[in-house]
Design an enzyme around this catalytic site. Structure first.
Site, PDB file in Angstrom:
ATOM      1  N   ASP A  81      36.251  44.366  37.036  1.00  0.00           N
ATOM      2  CA  ASP A  81      36.070  46.182  36.875  1.00  0.00           C
ATOM      3  C   ASP A  81      36.968  46.767  35.777  1.00  0.00           C
ATOM      4  OD1 ASP A  81      33.334  44.834  37.852  1.00  0.00           O
ATOM      5  OD2 ASP A  81      33.405  45.790  39.238  1.00  0.00           O
ATOM      6  N   GLU A 111      22.350  47.078  31.153  1.00  0.00           N
ATOM      7  CA  GLU A 111      22.669  46.852  32.308  1.00  0.00           C
ATOM      8  C   GLU A 111      23.665  47.761  33.699  1.00  0.00           C
ATOM      9  OE1 GLU A 111      20.401  44.140  34.183  1.00  0.00           O
ATOM     10  OE2 GLU A 111      20.933  43.659  35.691  1.00  0.00           O
TER      11      GLU A 111
HETATM   12  O1  FUB Z   1      31.946  44.092  41.280  1.00  0.00           O
HETATM   13  C1  FUB Z   1      31.099  44.711  41.543  1.00  0.00           C
HETATM   14  C2  FUB Z   1      30.244  44.906  40.699  1.00  0.00           C
HETATM   15  O2  FUB Z   1      29.556  43.988  39.945  1.00  0.00           O
HETATM   16  C3  FUB Z   1      30.510  46.102  39.562  1.00  0.00           C
HETATM   17  O3  FUB Z   1      29.751  47.409  39.821  1.00  0.00           O
HETATM   18  C4  FUB Z   1      29.760  45.729  38.275  1.00  0.00           C
HETATM   19  O4  FUB Z   1      29.793  46.717  37.067  1.00  0.00           O
HETATM   20  C5  FUB Z   1      29.585  44.499  37.958  1.00  0.00           C
HETATM   21  O5  FUB Z   1      30.697  44.050  37.523  1.00  0.00           O
END
Ligand code: FUB
Length: 455
Positions: free
Chosen positions: A32, A206
């Site tokens: 992220d 998404e």
């Molecule tokens: O890393 C945890 C979750 O997975 C994030 O909040 C989403 O965007 C996905 O990458």
């Protein structure tokens, strides 16, 4: 043996000369990415996937920085779930922004009382923290995730977030409160593309929005479809829309079923950060952040960007005649990092044959000596200094003694010959068995170097 055969032998016994530089971090799994440009450096805010994770088991956020986009300094973890006393788990995808001398880091994290995901905000006077909870409670809480914050030219800031919906709210100038109510952005197929096969999710949107403005056009880059995700984007004439879907930026690639965008301009170039499963042991819950350089099309649209192992080109040189952190790394093999007793981070878990590459070191007229801050609870080892390959030209070797503890630091110095001009510098660690020593910082003396985009 023919000359060509000799050449091939030489090439194949010099590993590291073509060493890939994506993913950016090799010491832990990262996810992220949220890059922030500030005072000539890129600060990269990430999550941290635990080793061997089988879910999004994430306890802390991490910060890295670079002035050249190839050598990244590890600043450790200045914010974690524990920073938010009201939170219980899930240090997921956030973004840090700068305003009025402070850094605000917006993150999704689980609210203990409700069990719902909420958006918290950390604050710090420094881009590398430490960050404290700015308000002592969630900024917003509606069970949805992945905040991005954009400050428009007129000073109005917007917080966007959401999965499965996409929300925005106007932040006040204090950046820790808002006016009006959270508003749903209409997820129309014109705005966010058409998803097939899921009647509950008719559009491609998404999660993971990344909103910014360029040349008067507003961009929302986001993780699309599930699962696996790709990265798509929409544009709008204003910060609240109406949005028009513009297509795919990064196709589904890279062995992670999620992806997450972060887009910046830096030093005259444009850069796209994302994550994948590229490290050994990597996958959907053991992800790694990477970066690619790209150029906008003349009409402002974004070209297709594919994941590579080479990453972004170097945009500066590194000055070896000022103190450099040992945890400033283009590529690390076998090593990890930890908080140092002297402050900052140190490199540890060094074993015989491990190495660190630092790219584009500008030795200029020539170095004469090398010093390193080291500690060892065992009997130490050696730091071999080599140019342009882990087995490249040797220019010096420093012997590290036992110091009586992994955080009992001493400075060792050794002579250097043959280090002139600009080279990739390899620290090759050698010695006996087990962990050899820790390294906190290093510095060369003797030469003068002309710096480009000084790190
Ligand atoms: O890393 C945890 C979750 O997975 C994030 O909040 C989403 O965007 C996905 O990458």
């Amino acid at each position: 043996m023919t000359a060509i055969a000799v050449l091939l032998c030489v090439v194949t016994v010099i590993p590291g000369t073509a060493r890939a530089d994506n993913p950016i971090v090799q010491t832990i799994y990262t996810a992220d990415p949220a890059p922030l440009v500030h005072n000539g450096r890129v600060y990269l805010y990430t999550g941290h996937d635990e080793d061997g994770s089988t879910y999004f088991t994430m306890k802390e956020w991490r910060v890295w920085s670079s002035a050249d986009l190839v050598n990244w300094t590890d600043h450790g973890s200045p914010m974690s779930v524990a920073t938010f006393t009201w939170a219980s788990a899930d240090a997921w995808a956030g973004q840090a922004v700068y305003r009025n001398g402070k850094f605000y880091w917006y993150v999704p994290v689980k609210d203990r009382a409700s069990g719902q995901m909420a958006i918290g905000v950390g604050v710090s006077n420094s881009p590398t923290g430490p960050f404290t909870d700015a308000i002592g409670h969630p900024l917003v809480r509606n069970g949805e995730i992945d905040p991005t914050v954009f400050i428009d030219d007129n000073g109005q800031a917007y917080l966007y977030w959401g999965n499965p919906n996409l929300w925005y709210v106007r932040l006040n100038a204090d950046m820790i409160s808002y006016s009006g109510s959270p508003t749903k952005i209409p997820l129309t197929t014109a705005g966010f593309g058409t998803r097939t096969g899921d009647p509950n999710r008719p559009t491609l949107y998404e999660e993971g929005p990344w909103v910014y403005k360029r040349n008067g056009l507003y961009y929302n880059v986001f993780a699309a479809k599930c699962c696996s995700e790709f990265i798509g984007y929409s544009t709008a004439p204003g910060p609240t829309g109406p949005w028009t879907y513009r297509g795919t930026i990064m196709p589904t690639q890279g062995g992670s079923f999620t992806n997450h965008p972060g887009v910046i301009d830096f030093n005259g170039g444009s850069y796209f950060f994302y994550h994948n499963g590229a490290l050994p042991g990597g996958g959907g819950f053991t992800r790694s952040v990477a970066v690619e350089k790209f150029t906008y099309n003349a009409d402002g649209t974004i070209p297709a960007i594919n994941m590579t192992t080479t990453g972004a080109p170097r945009v500066g040189t590194l000055n070896p005649y000022v103190r450099q952190e040992a945890e400033t790394i283009a590529w690390g093999s076998g090593v990890e990092t930890e908080p140092a007793g002297e402050g900052g981070m140190n490199v540890g878990w060094i074993e015989n044959g491990d190495h660190i590459k630092v790219k584009g070191v500008a030795f200029g007229s020539g170095a004469t000596s090398f010093s390193a801050r080291v500690a060892s609870a065992t009997s130490g080892g050696r730091i071999e200094l080599r140019l342009d390959g882990v087995n490249g030209t040797p220019v010096g070797t420093c012997t590290v003694p036992g110091t009586g503890g992994w955080q009992t630091w001493t400075t060792v110095t050794c002579p250097v010959t043959g280090a002139t001009g600009t080279h990739d510098l390899y620290f090759k660690y050698t010695g006996g068995s087990g962990y050899l020593f820790n390294a906190n910082w290093w510095q060369f003396t003797g030469g003068s170097s002309i710096q480009i985009g000084v790190t």
